[in-house]
Structures are given as C-alpha cells and as structure tokens.
Design a protein around this motif. Sequence first.
Motif, PDB file in Angstrom:
ATOM      1  N   ALA A  46      46.258  70.615  87.579  1.00  0.00           N
ATOM      2  CA  ALA A  46      45.280  71.466  86.907  1.00  0.00           C
ATOM      3  C   ALA A  46      45.556  71.521  85.415  1.00  0.00           C
ATOM      4  O   ALA A  46      44.636  71.432  84.590  1.00  0.00           O
ATOM      5  N   PHE A  47      46.825  71.658  85.073  1.00  0.00           N
ATOM      6  CA  PHE A  47      47.193  71.704  83.662  1.00  0.00           C
ATOM      7  C   PHE A  47      46.846  70.384  82.979  1.00  0.00           C
ATOM      8  O   PHE A  47      46.255  70.359  81.898  1.00  0.00           O
ATOM      9  N   ALA A  48      47.201  69.294  83.618  1.00  0.00           N
ATOM     10  CA  ALA A  48      46.927  67.990  83.033  1.00  0.00           C
ATOM     11  C   ALA A  48      45.427  67.724  82.936  1.00  0.00           C
ATOM     12  O   ALA A  48      44.937  67.174  81.945  1.00  0.00           O
ATOM     13  N   LEU A  49      44.677  68.130  83.987  1.00  0.00           N
ATOM     14  CA  LEU A  49      43.227  67.928  83.965  1.00  0.00           C
ATOM     15  C   LEU A  49      42.594  68.723  82.826  1.00  0.00           C
ATOM     16  O   LEU A  49      41.701  68.227  82.131  1.00  0.00           O
ATOM     17  N   GLY A  50      43.075  69.943  82.637  1.00  0.00           N
ATOM     18  CA  GLY A  50      42.580  70.750  81.527  1.00  0.00           C
ATOM     19  C   GLY A  50      42.843  70.098  80.191  1.00  0.00           C
ATOM     20  O   GLY A  50      42.019  70.166  79.267  1.00  0.00           O
ATOM     21  N   MET A  51      43.970  69.421  80.063  1.00  0.00           N
ATOM     22  CA  MET A  51      44.294  68.740  78.816  1.00  0.00           C
ATOM     23  C   MET A  51      43.443  67.491  78.629  1.00  0.00           C
ATOM     24  O   MET A  51      43.051  67.163  77.514  1.00  0.00           O
ATOM     25  N   VAL A  52      43.165  66.779  79.723  1.00  0.00           N
ATOM     26  CA  VAL A  52      42.326  65.584  79.625  1.00  0.00           C
ATOM     27  C   VAL A  52      40.937  65.956  79.104  1.00  0.00           C
ATOM     28  O   VAL A  52      40.391  65.323  78.204  1.00  0.00           O
ATOM     29  N   VAL A  53      40.363  66.997  79.688  1.00  0.00           N
ATOM     30  CA  VAL A  53      39.024  67.435  79.278  1.00  0.00           C
ATOM     31  C   VAL A  53      39.084  68.168  77.942  1.00  0.00           C
ATOM     32  O   VAL A  53      38.226  67.991  77.074  1.00  0.00           O
ATOM     33  N   GLY A  54      40.108  68.982  77.783  1.00  0.00           N
ATOM     34  CA  GLY A  54      40.190  69.824  76.597  1.00  0.00           C
ATOM     35  C   GLY A  54      40.490  69.076  75.317  1.00  0.00           C
ATOM     36  O   GLY A  54      40.015  69.470  74.242  1.00  0.00           O
ATOM     37  N   ALA A  55      41.263  68.003  75.394  1.00  0.00           N
ATOM     38  CA  ALA A  55      41.660  67.304  74.169  1.00  0.00           C
ATOM     39  C   ALA A  55      40.464  66.780  73.376  1.00  0.00           C
ATOM     40  O   ALA A  55      40.280  67.143  72.205  1.00  0.00           O
ATOM     41  N   PRO A  56      39.609  65.942  73.959  1.00  0.00           N
ATOM     42  CA  PRO A  56      38.466  65.471  73.179  1.00  0.00           C
ATOM     43  C   PRO A  56      37.450  66.565  72.888  1.00  0.00           C
ATOM     44  O   PRO A  56      36.826  66.580  71.818  1.00  0.00           O
ATOM     45  N   THR A  57      37.274  67.505  73.840  1.00  0.00           N
ATOM     46  CA  THR A  57      36.292  68.572  73.632  1.00  0.00           C
ATOM     47  C   THR A  57      36.702  69.471  72.474  1.00  0.00           C
ATOM     48  O   THR A  57      35.895  69.765  71.578  1.00  0.00           O
ATOM     49  N   MET A  58      37.943  69.922  72.498  1.00  0.00           N
ATOM     50  CA  MET A  58      38.431  70.808  71.437  1.00  0.00           C
ATOM     51  C   MET A  58      38.477  70.080  70.099  1.00  0.00           C
ATOM     52  O   MET A  58      38.168  70.658  69.055  1.00  0.00           O
ATOM     53  N   ALA A  59      38.880  68.815  70.135  1.00  0.00           N
ATOM     54  CA  ALA A  59      38.930  68.052  68.888  1.00  0.00           C
ATOM     55  C   ALA A  59      37.540  67.910  68.276  1.00  0.00           C
ATOM     56  O   ALA A  59      37.361  68.018  67.059  1.00  0.00           O
TER      57      ALA A  59
END
Length: 395
Positions: A46-59
């Motif tokens: 879950a943590f890793a999935l959040g980072m996969v989606v969150g990295a490009p979205t937040m950037a």
Amino acid sequence: MTRALYVLALAVFAMGTSEFMLAGLVPDIAADVGVPVGTAGLLTSAFALGMVVGAPTMAALTRRLPARATLLGCLVLFALAHVVGAVTPSFAVLFTTRLVAAVADAGFLAVALSTAATLVAPDRKGRAVAVLLSGTTVAMVAGVPAGALLGTATGWRSTFWAVALVCVPATLGIARGIPRARRADHASVHAVDGPSLRTELAALASPRLVLPMVLAALVNTGTFAALTFLAPLVTDVAGLSPWWVAIALVLFGVGSFVGVTVAGRVSDRSPRVVVTVGGVLLLLGWVATAAFAAHAAALLGLVLVQGALGFAVGSTLITRVLYAAARAPSMGGSYATAALNVGAAAGPAVAAATLATGLGEVGPVWVAAAATATALLLAAPLLRVVAPAQAGAAR
C-alpha cells in the motif's frame, strides 16, 4: 556537497524509517488487528503503491510551486497520517493511512530528487542521489531496528508515534535549511518558463529513460520481497528469537549504506560495472540466501551482503533515470521515485502469495531471485542504453 542536501537527507531518514519499519512489525500488526501475516504485509505494498501514484501526481500538481513549500507540506501530511495510524483499531483505516503517508512521501521525494540534482555539478548526480538516499540507509541502520526494538518492547503503535515525533526536527530542518527563493535560485526545477508538462511527460517515450526505470523496478521488487518478510525468515526458518529481527535489520541497513555510498562514487563514471557485476552477485546472493536460510550465521551474513548489493545496483539505476530525465527537470524525480516504488509495491504482493505455497517463508527470497534474474536478462542486450561504459555517453 551543499548542506541543503544533508537537510533533505534528514527528512528522508524520517520517511525511510516509516517505509521500512514494517519489515520488523508485520507479525505483531497482524495479530493486533486480526488479519493474516500475508495480509498485513500488504501494508508495505500500500505504501509503495501510494508512492507510485503519488510521485508523478504530486510532482505535476506542485511543479510551479516553490520547492520549500511543497517539501514542508508533504512532511506535515506525512506526520499526521502516522498519528492516525497510531490510534486506529481498523486495518482498513491503517491501510488508508499508509496510502496517504506514501503520497506525501512520494511528493517529498520527487521534489527532493529534482532539487538535489540542481545542487551539484551536472556530472555529479550520482553523488547527490547517494547523499539523499543515505537518509534511507541510515534509517535502516538506526531507525528501523530501533522501531523493531520499540515495537517488540512496547507494541507496534509506539513506532508510529516515534516516526511522527521524528518528523518535527525534520520539518524544522527543511524550514531552516532550504531557502525560500528556491524558484529564483534554481529556475530549471520550478520556474514558470520551464518545459511544459506535456514536454516533460513526452520524455517517457525515450528508451534511455524507460529501460533503467524498468530495471530499477525489478531490482527493487526483489529487495522489498525479501525485506518485507525478513522477520518470519529470521524467526521461523533460522529459529532465532524475535529480538534478532532488529539485528538482521541493522545488518541490512549497514550493507545498504555501504552499497549506496560506494555506488555514489562509482555510478557517475562506471555505471556498467555496477549494474553487471553487482547484478550478477545480487542474484547469486538471493539464491544463497534461500539455500542457507535455516543456518542463522549464514543468513545474517547474507543479509548484510544483499543490503549492500541491492542498494548499490538500485541506486545506480536510479541515477541513470535522473541523467536520462535531464529534459524533464520537474518530473524527473517523480519518474525515479515511481521506478523505485513499482518494485516496492509488487515485491511484497507477489511474495505474500508464496507464503501459502510449499516454499513457505523462503518464498519471498525466491521471488527476489526471479526478479533480479529478469532484470539481468533484460539488461544484458541493452547495456549501451541503460548503462553507458562512460558517464559522458549518457548526457
């Protein structure tokens, strides 16, 4: 190296402690919230999935904002997610807090990687990545084992509170260590007149960028598959007491610190050597770990070695992503973050499925071996693209 890099590394230490600490807490969490160990292990996914989606979205969402404000906002959100996680009795809520914390972590790391690349000379990105990721490796040496010991002594929830508290000095460090005028000082990262988002996304069509991302994801799949289920490997297979889990995590952390430090000095000049030689040794190490997991001394020694090899190869591939993403200055860090965490999401999920098979607790290690072998098979015919013999060939 500029002091600002070390300030960023301090914040990465807090986040790295949270990301990796579940490796020593999965059995206790499972028992407390009433789910199987394999299900509790999905908190790492879950943590890793959040980072996969969150990295490009937040950037993408924050690319026009000052880096300092983005970094502070992400760190505060990260801390709040841990406070909620520390008090909830629900696995579903805990799962959600890990997703939220991961998105915040992803936003922070994506901006931090892009920012770090501007704080050094163009040919020293490997050194910058090494300093930044040293926060993660120090977390594994000190923060994660300390969390495991704290969790064993006082319960896993206390480790969530501890991470939230560590975020306080990290926040102060960012507030004081990163200048307000980041946009003026490093226009290439956050300036209004920089490349458009469409232009930066178009960089993903380049094989020179996509291939090291895929390889980094595979290597990280192996690392997280084994690391997430290290606790049952130490206790159930090697027959050691739960207190040895913290020692195993220290050994892995020491190895990872050595690996990322050495790679930081070599990857700018000779990335091919690290990827090929280090990759082959990494594969052999996973096979040896599976074969000798029941022998405590051998297992602990291999944990140290695999930490060094996994992070040396992985950080080198991430450095190649940053070099290849030179034309995507605000999104490049998110591409590197996503590459890391695709593997971190896939590894525990696939490894959890092997626990119920005949492979048992050794199954995750065989997943690590398979993922590393796949990376090597893909890399072999494409080394000129993935890891040029000379650093100058990459720029």
